[in-house]
Design a protein around this motif. Sequence first.
Motif, PDB file in Angstrom:
ATOM      1  N   ARG A   1       5.930  -3.155  -0.127  1.00 14.67           N
ATOM      2  CA  ARG A   1       5.340  -3.609   1.148  1.00 14.67           C
ATOM      3  C   ARG A   1       3.948  -2.999   1.350  1.00 14.67           C
ATOM      4  O   ARG A   1       3.037  -3.651   1.863  1.00 14.67           O
ATOM      5  CB  ARG A   1       6.253  -3.239   2.317  1.00 14.67           C
ATOM      6  CG  ARG A   1       7.505  -4.094   2.377  1.00 14.67           C
ATOM      7  CD  ARG A   1       8.378  -3.686   3.522  1.00 14.67           C
ATOM      8  NE  ARG A   1       7.833  -4.066   4.803  1.00 14.67           N
ATOM      9  CZ  ARG A   1       8.254  -3.583   5.967  1.00 14.67           C
ATOM     10  NH1 ARG A   1       9.216  -2.691   6.003  1.00 14.67           N
ATOM     11  NH2 ARG A   1       7.707  -3.972   7.096  1.00 14.67           N
ATOM     12  N   ALA A   2       3.794  -1.724   0.926  1.00 15.76           N
ATOM     13  CA  ALA A   2       2.474  -1.071   1.036  1.00 15.76           C
ATOM     14  C   ALA A   2       1.461  -1.788   0.138  1.00 15.76           C
ATOM     15  O   ALA A   2       0.302  -1.993   0.527  1.00 15.76           O
ATOM     16  CB  ALA A   2       2.582   0.402   0.653  1.00 15.76           C
TER      17      ALA A   2
ATOM     18  N   GLN B   1       0.482  -4.910   1.946  1.00 13.32           N
ATOM     19  CA  GLN B   1      -0.387  -4.628   3.097  1.00 13.32           C
ATOM     20  C   GLN B   1      -1.839  -4.430   2.623  1.00 13.32           C
ATOM     21  O   GLN B   1      -2.781  -4.950   3.217  1.00 13.32           O
ATOM     22  CB  GLN B   1       0.101  -3.380   3.838  1.00 13.32           C
ATOM     23  CG  GLN B   1      -0.603  -3.201   5.173  1.00 13.32           C
ATOM     24  CD  GLN B   1      -0.215  -1.904   5.859  1.00 13.32           C
ATOM     25  OE1 GLN B   1      -0.038  -0.877   5.220  1.00 13.32           O
ATOM     26  NE2 GLN B   1      -0.093  -1.944   7.165  1.00 13.32           N
ATOM     27  N   GLN B   2      -1.985  -3.701   1.509  1.00  7.50           N
ATOM     28  CA  GLN B   2      -3.329  -3.484   0.964  1.00  7.50           C
ATOM     29  C   GLN B   2      -3.936  -4.798   0.474  1.00  7.50           C
ATOM     30  O   GLN B   2      -5.123  -5.052   0.692  1.00  7.50           O
ATOM     31  CB  GLN B   2      -3.267  -2.483  -0.180  1.00  7.50           C
ATOM     32  CG  GLN B   2      -2.967  -1.069   0.297  1.00  7.50           C
ATOM     33  CD  GLN B   2      -3.239  -0.029  -0.775  1.00  7.50           C
ATOM     34  OE1 GLN B   2      -3.305  -0.360  -1.947  1.00  7.50           O
ATOM     35  NE2 GLN B   2      -3.375   1.209  -0.369  1.00  7.50           N
TER      36      GLN B   2
ATOM     37  N   GLY C   1       9.533  -0.154   0.189  1.00  5.10           N
ATOM     38  CA  GLY C   1       8.414   0.400   0.972  1.00  5.10           C
ATOM     39  C   GLY C   1       7.123   0.396   0.178  1.00  5.10           C
ATOM     40  O   GLY C   1       6.059   0.038   0.691  1.00  5.10           O
ATOM     41  N   GLN C   2       7.213   0.778  -1.104  1.00  8.22           N
ATOM     42  CA  GLN C   2       5.999   0.810  -1.938  1.00  8.22           C
ATOM     43  C   GLN C   2       5.474  -0.610  -2.192  1.00  8.22           C
ATOM     44  O   GLN C   2       4.262  -0.827  -2.221  1.00  8.22           O
ATOM     45  CB  GLN C   2       6.300   1.519  -3.262  1.00  8.22           C
ATOM     46  CG  GLN C   2       6.416   3.031  -3.102  1.00  8.22           C
ATOM     47  CD  GLN C   2       6.935   3.705  -4.371  1.00  8.22           C
ATOM     48  OE1 GLN C   2       7.913   3.276  -4.975  1.00  8.22           O
ATOM     49  NE2 GLN C   2       6.276   4.770  -4.765  1.00  8.22           N
TER      50      GLN C   2
ATOM     51  N   PRO D   1       1.681 -11.936   0.696  1.00  8.59           N
ATOM     52  CA  PRO D   1       2.980 -11.764   0.049  1.00  8.59           C
ATOM     53  C   PRO D   1       3.758 -13.069  -0.036  1.00  8.59           C
ATOM     54  O   PRO D   1       3.493 -14.007   0.723  1.00  8.59           O
ATOM     55  CB  PRO D   1       3.698 -10.771   0.965  1.00  8.59           C
ATOM     56  CG  PRO D   1       3.029 -10.888   2.266  1.00  8.59           C
ATOM     57  CD  PRO D   1       1.618 -11.277   1.994  1.00  8.59           C
TER      58      PRO D   1
END
Lengths: 142, 377
Positions: free
Chosen positions: A89-90, A93-94, A86-87, A103
């Motif tokens: 992926r965050a 996203q940023q 999750g971190q 990515p």
Amino acid sequence: MKFISKIVLVFIFIAGSIMYANGQEYKIIVNSSNTVSSLSNKEVSNYFLKKKTRWSNGTKINPVDLSSSSVIRKNFSKNIHKKSIGQVRAFWQQSVFSGKASPPPEKKNDKAVIYYVKTKKGAIGYVSKNANTKEVKLITIK
Amino acid sequence: MKKFILIFAFIIGTIQMINAQETNEEWKTQTHVTGYLSLNGEYIHNLPVFKDVKGRDIGLNIGEASVLTTIKPLEKLKINSVVTYKPKLTWEEVITEISGEWKFNEKFTTKAGRFLLPLHPANSQYYAPMNVGIALPMFVTNQPLFPLSMNGLNINGDISLSNNISIHYNLSGGQYTKYSKKEAGLLGFFGRDGVYMNNNVEKVNEFIQQVESKQNGIYPSYFGSGGKLAIHIGDYLEIGGAGFFSTEKLSKQPNETTIFKTDIEIINYGTNLVFDYNNLNIKASAWFGNETPNDAQHFDTYNWEMYYGEIAYTFNTVTPYSKIEIVNGRLKDWQRFTLGINYRPIFETTFKVEYHRYLQEYVDDFNIFQVAIIYSF
């Protein structure tokens, strides 16, 4: 008694699942033409997060990920990036919203990752410990 | 409208040509889609004049939604589009970005289309996942110094000086629309906070009516250019300077078709710092600017100074943060302090709680409270 048996079965199932998830080890692979044979955790993390984009010989680094639901990826993220999926992926996203980078491509399974690494010169990926990696080169972690 | 159709046709045509040529190459088109939806709550406390003008000081609604699509038909070509919904946006603003980018190498990349102007870290905070808080910095909502986005050309690159140090340059030129004094946020207060702070409380109602009357027309568009030069040390420090210049303004009165061209001189410049080490993130900037309309009726120069500071520290999934914004504006000076907490237990869900306090010598201090739940995909 039946009730207790059910509880025990559920417990064994959950414990087994957790052990399976934690026990899914990975190995890091690169294209067979790559001269590098060992890397540190930090270097691998930098390559996958595109903080470093070239191998020492100038070839572009092309990381490839397993899908975000993969248990192997979960362990890879935890050990290499020291972050949850999750971190990571965050982080991506940023990066995408700020226009910095996109990515790495995600592949469904080991076979697809091995094919990608085999056919792409600067590629680096990771697969499960039991995967057949004859056609690519294994990297050891320093 | 015609410009967008032309840009869109150009991008699609380029993709078709490249796709036709690359059938034998190993590159496969990569597509990436991400976005978010934000449900926001907002409460303005102790600003009676706002309630008099707008009739309400509390709101709960969809505050923001955005979808970003990136297509890479070739390794060196990237097509980027972002569609964003926020309350009170015009349809032109909804298409936040649509651009084609060709990366020759790390040192030289070109981009054409509509893109966020990368002069200041605040502009990239336009998107909720990029902003640790909820309210946008006043650099973005008030736009006194530089616009959020531009339709034009951009070149940028990174020149490596050593393993750890590199120079980043970024130059943009083109047309932009200046959405200053435009309502932002659920209640429409952000973006107009300058109106409240610059004018006596008694005159706010009259002033808002004037602003709204102007906004029935078309926001003025300008031609301008900007540049940024920064030094990067590792991936933890960026420090640099930027400038923005404009010389021509095109405007239209409400319900009229004639376009007026005005010579104008806008010169803005500033310095930015971004520090990101371990879990500590600091952003700071100081910007200065002036605007001189060179026509017979308006010859006053407007001067601006804006300072911005932000500090955030991440403890696993929780990030407390604080911001300070200082505006030395045309007529009055004011400050806004912000405190907040950002909690992201999983990638898909983020919770934010934020408190603002506005300070100004001639207006009683007042507060704004905000909450947001953001779903990312």
